[in-house]
Design a protein around this motif. Structure first.
Motif, mmCIF file in Angstrom:
data_model
loop_
_atom_site.group_PDB
_atom_site.id
_atom_site.type_symbol
_atom_site.label_atom_id
_atom_site.label_comp_id
_atom_site.label_asym_id
_atom_site.label_seq_id
_atom_site.Cartn_x
_atom_site.Cartn_y
_atom_site.Cartn_z
ATOM 1 N N GLU A 72 1.477 -0.020 -0.499
ATOM 2 C CA GLU A 72 0.860 -1.057 -1.332
ATOM 3 C C GLU A 72 -0.100 -1.934 -0.546
ATOM 4 O O GLU A 72 -0.997 -2.565 -1.108
ATOM 5 C CB GLU A 72 1.950 -1.914 -1.991
ATOM 6 N N ALA A 73 0.064 -1.968 0.799
ATOM 7 C CA ALA A 73 -0.839 -2.765 1.626
ATOM 8 C C ALA A 73 -2.275 -2.258 1.539
ATOM 9 O O ALA A 73 -3.220 -3.024 1.683
ATOM 10 C CB ALA A 73 -0.367 -2.744 3.085
ATOM 11 N N CYS A 74 -2.437 -0.964 1.275
ATOM 12 C CA CYS A 74 -3.784 -0.398 1.116
ATOM 13 C C CYS A 74 -4.504 -1.057 -0.058
ATOM 14 O O CYS A 74 -5.686 -1.385 0.025
ATOM 15 C CB CYS A 74 -3.708 1.106 0.890
ATOM 16 N N GLY A 75 -3.773 -1.233 -1.153
ATOM 17 C CA GLY A 75 -4.386 -1.822 -2.335
ATOM 18 C C GLY A 75 -4.746 -3.284 -2.156
ATOM 19 O O GLY A 75 -5.707 -3.776 -2.763
ATOM 20 N N SER A 155 1.433 -4.029 15.536
ATOM 21 C CA SER A 155 0.318 -3.594 14.710
ATOM 22 C C SER A 155 0.706 -3.578 13.238
ATOM 23 O O SER A 155 -0.057 -4.025 12.365
ATOM 24 C CB SER A 155 -0.142 -2.200 15.153
ATOM 25 N N CYS A 156 1.897 -3.072 12.938
ATOM 26 C CA CYS A 156 2.380 -3.062 11.555
ATOM 27 C C CYS A 156 2.520 -4.477 11.006
ATOM 28 O O CYS A 156 2.171 -4.750 9.851
ATOM 29 C CB CYS A 156 3.713 -2.329 11.471
ATOM 30 N N SER A 157 3.029 -5.391 11.842
ATOM 31 C CA SER A 157 3.198 -6.781 11.415
ATOM 32 C C SER A 157 1.860 -7.413 11.072
ATOM 33 O O SER A 157 1.714 -8.116 10.061
ATOM 34 C CB SER A 157 3.896 -7.594 12.514
ATOM 35 N N LEU A 158 0.846 -7.183 11.935
ATOM 36 C CA LEU A 158 -0.489 -7.728 11.669
ATOM 37 C C LEU A 158 -1.065 -7.158 10.374
ATOM 38 O O LEU A 158 -1.689 -7.882 9.588
ATOM 39 C CB LEU A 158 -1.418 -7.418 12.841
ATOM 40 N N SER A 159 -0.867 -5.877 10.151
ATOM 41 C CA SER A 159 -1.376 -5.256 8.928
ATOM 42 C C SER A 159 -0.697 -5.836 7.690
ATOM 43 O O SER A 159 -1.342 -6.105 6.670
ATOM 44 C CB SER A 159 -1.162 -3.738 8.980
ATOM 45 N N LEU A 160 0.617 -6.058 7.775
ATOM 46 C CA LEU A 160 1.350 -6.629 6.644
ATOM 47 C C LEU A 160 0.945 -8.074 6.391
ATOM 48 O O LEU A 160 0.835 -8.517 5.242
ATOM 49 C CB LEU A 160 2.856 -6.534 6.894
ATOM 50 N N GLN A 161 0.728 -8.832 7.478
ATOM 51 C CA GLN A 161 0.276 -10.215 7.315
ATOM 52 C C GLN A 161 -1.109 -10.263 6.683
ATOM 53 O O GLN A 161 -1.394 -11.119 5.841
ATOM 54 C CB GLN A 161 0.270 -10.926 8.669
ATOM 55 N N ALA A 162 -1.976 -9.329 7.086
ATOM 56 C CA ALA A 162 -3.309 -9.260 6.480
ATOM 57 C C ALA A 162 -3.203 -8.944 4.994
ATOM 58 O O ALA A 162 -3.883 -9.558 4.157
ATOM 59 C CB ALA A 162 -4.147 -8.204 7.192
#
Length: 336
Positions: A72-75, A155-162
């Motif tokens: 869902e982070a892609c969307g 890296s995953c944490s930064l992506s999720l925060q973004a």
């Protein structure tokens, strides 16, 4: 600093994950396999004891829910991607496929490389992963692996925060949250900085709380774990409802006549996942036993109260049902 740097960080994490998950799993399978493949179907004596095997099976099934996640982070960053109607669905599918492959290889590697599975099942080896790594890689190799894994997790944490910051920004842009005007501001780099501050600050507060009271980690995780699946299925159910009324999604990416079938399967999978997550925990404390449902009740209850008191819906400048209207126009054009 912008989405390009975020993409660079995500790529670093991606390669670290390949090394720390897939490469390590393959290495364990080739060079340190201690068990035959038939052990996958061995219950290790569980069936000989009192209790239900279905409970153990359902507990193991939770791993699938946690591995097929993050798509869902892609969307959430679709507005910052060129040609999103084509690229975002593909990215979502690839994230699920990659998660499945990495999970299977990793789990198989650890499982078959373990020299004593019985001690793990009996609970004598309470933390099996470090024991398996030390046995296979040695102390230095295990330390290197942990460093690589930490980089992947960061890296995953930064992506999720973004992704979370974009979600906060989208609600704030439609004036649906307290402080919406402040959180909807965009920096010169095209990033919602204030929404990013909120998405980082709140988890830090929780981390500080857990640092001083580590026993609350499992409670916090249980409290939050079911809400995301409820929100997923709200969208899936709404899409299925519209499909049955004749709606056809617009956009460059389509699965044609398979749409209804995939939609039904997605809803069934999600409802099964919700049911699994809602099962009571193995605890004598009533609150701990039902923390998941208590968390769901508090989140839904507070959301309903906020909705009725502030009436945040209907403030968006976007046309209502715009996706349906666009699809109708597209279908009319094709008919003509």
């Amino acid at each position: 600093s912008g989405t390009k740097n975020l993409a660079r960080v995500a790529k670093i994490g991606f390669w670290c994950e390949i090394v720390s998950v897939i490469a390590l799993g393959i290495y364990l399978l080739i060079f340190h396999r201690s068990q035959p493949f038939s052990v996958i179907f061995d219950s290790m004596g569980v069936l000989a004891h009192d209790g239900s095997y279905s409970t153990a099976f359902m507990s193991a099934a939770l791993m699938g829910l946690f591995m097929f996640f993050g798509f869902e982070a892609c969307g959430n960053v679709a507005e910052e991607v060129q040609n999103p109607s084509k690229k975002i669905p593909v990215a979502m599918i690839l994230s699920i496929v990659f998660g499945a492959i990495s999970a299977i290889i990793s789990v198989m590697g650890y499982l078959l490389a373990s020299p004593n599975l019985v001690s793990i099942v009996n609970g004598k080896t309470s933390d099996p992963i470090p024991a398996i790594l030390n046995e296979a890689l040695g102390e230095t190799g295990a330390t290197v692996f942990i460093v690589v894994a930490i980089i992947a997790m960061l890296s995953c944490s930064l992506s999720l925060q973004a992704a979370l910051s974009r979600l906060i920004f989208s609600f704030s842009r439609d004036r649906m949250l307290p402080g919406s005007e402040w959180m909807a501001k965009i920096s010169k780099n095209g990033v919602p900085d204030n929404a990013m501050v909120v998405s980082c600050l709140l988890p830090v507060i929780i981390c500080v709380w857990v640092y001083f009271q580590p026993d609350n980690l499992s409670r916090i995780t249980a409290f939050a774990v079911i809400g995301i699946y409820i929100s997923f299925q709200m969208v899936v159910l709404a899409a299925l409802r519209q499909r049955l009324k004749g709606w056809k999604p617009a956009g460059e990416w389509t699965i044609g006549g398979w749409g209804v079938i995939v939609n039904v399967l997605a809803l069934a999978y999600g409802l099964c996942g919700i049911w699994l997550l809602a099962q009571p925990a193995d605890s004598s404390d009533f609150i701990d036993r039902w923390t998941v449902l208590f968390g769901l009740a508090i989140v839904v209850g507070s959301g309903l109260i906020y909705m009725f008191l502030t009436r945040p819906f209907g403030r968006s400048a976007a046309p209502e049902n715009d996706a349906i209207a666009y699809a109708s126009k597209l279908n009319m054009g094709q008919d003509n």
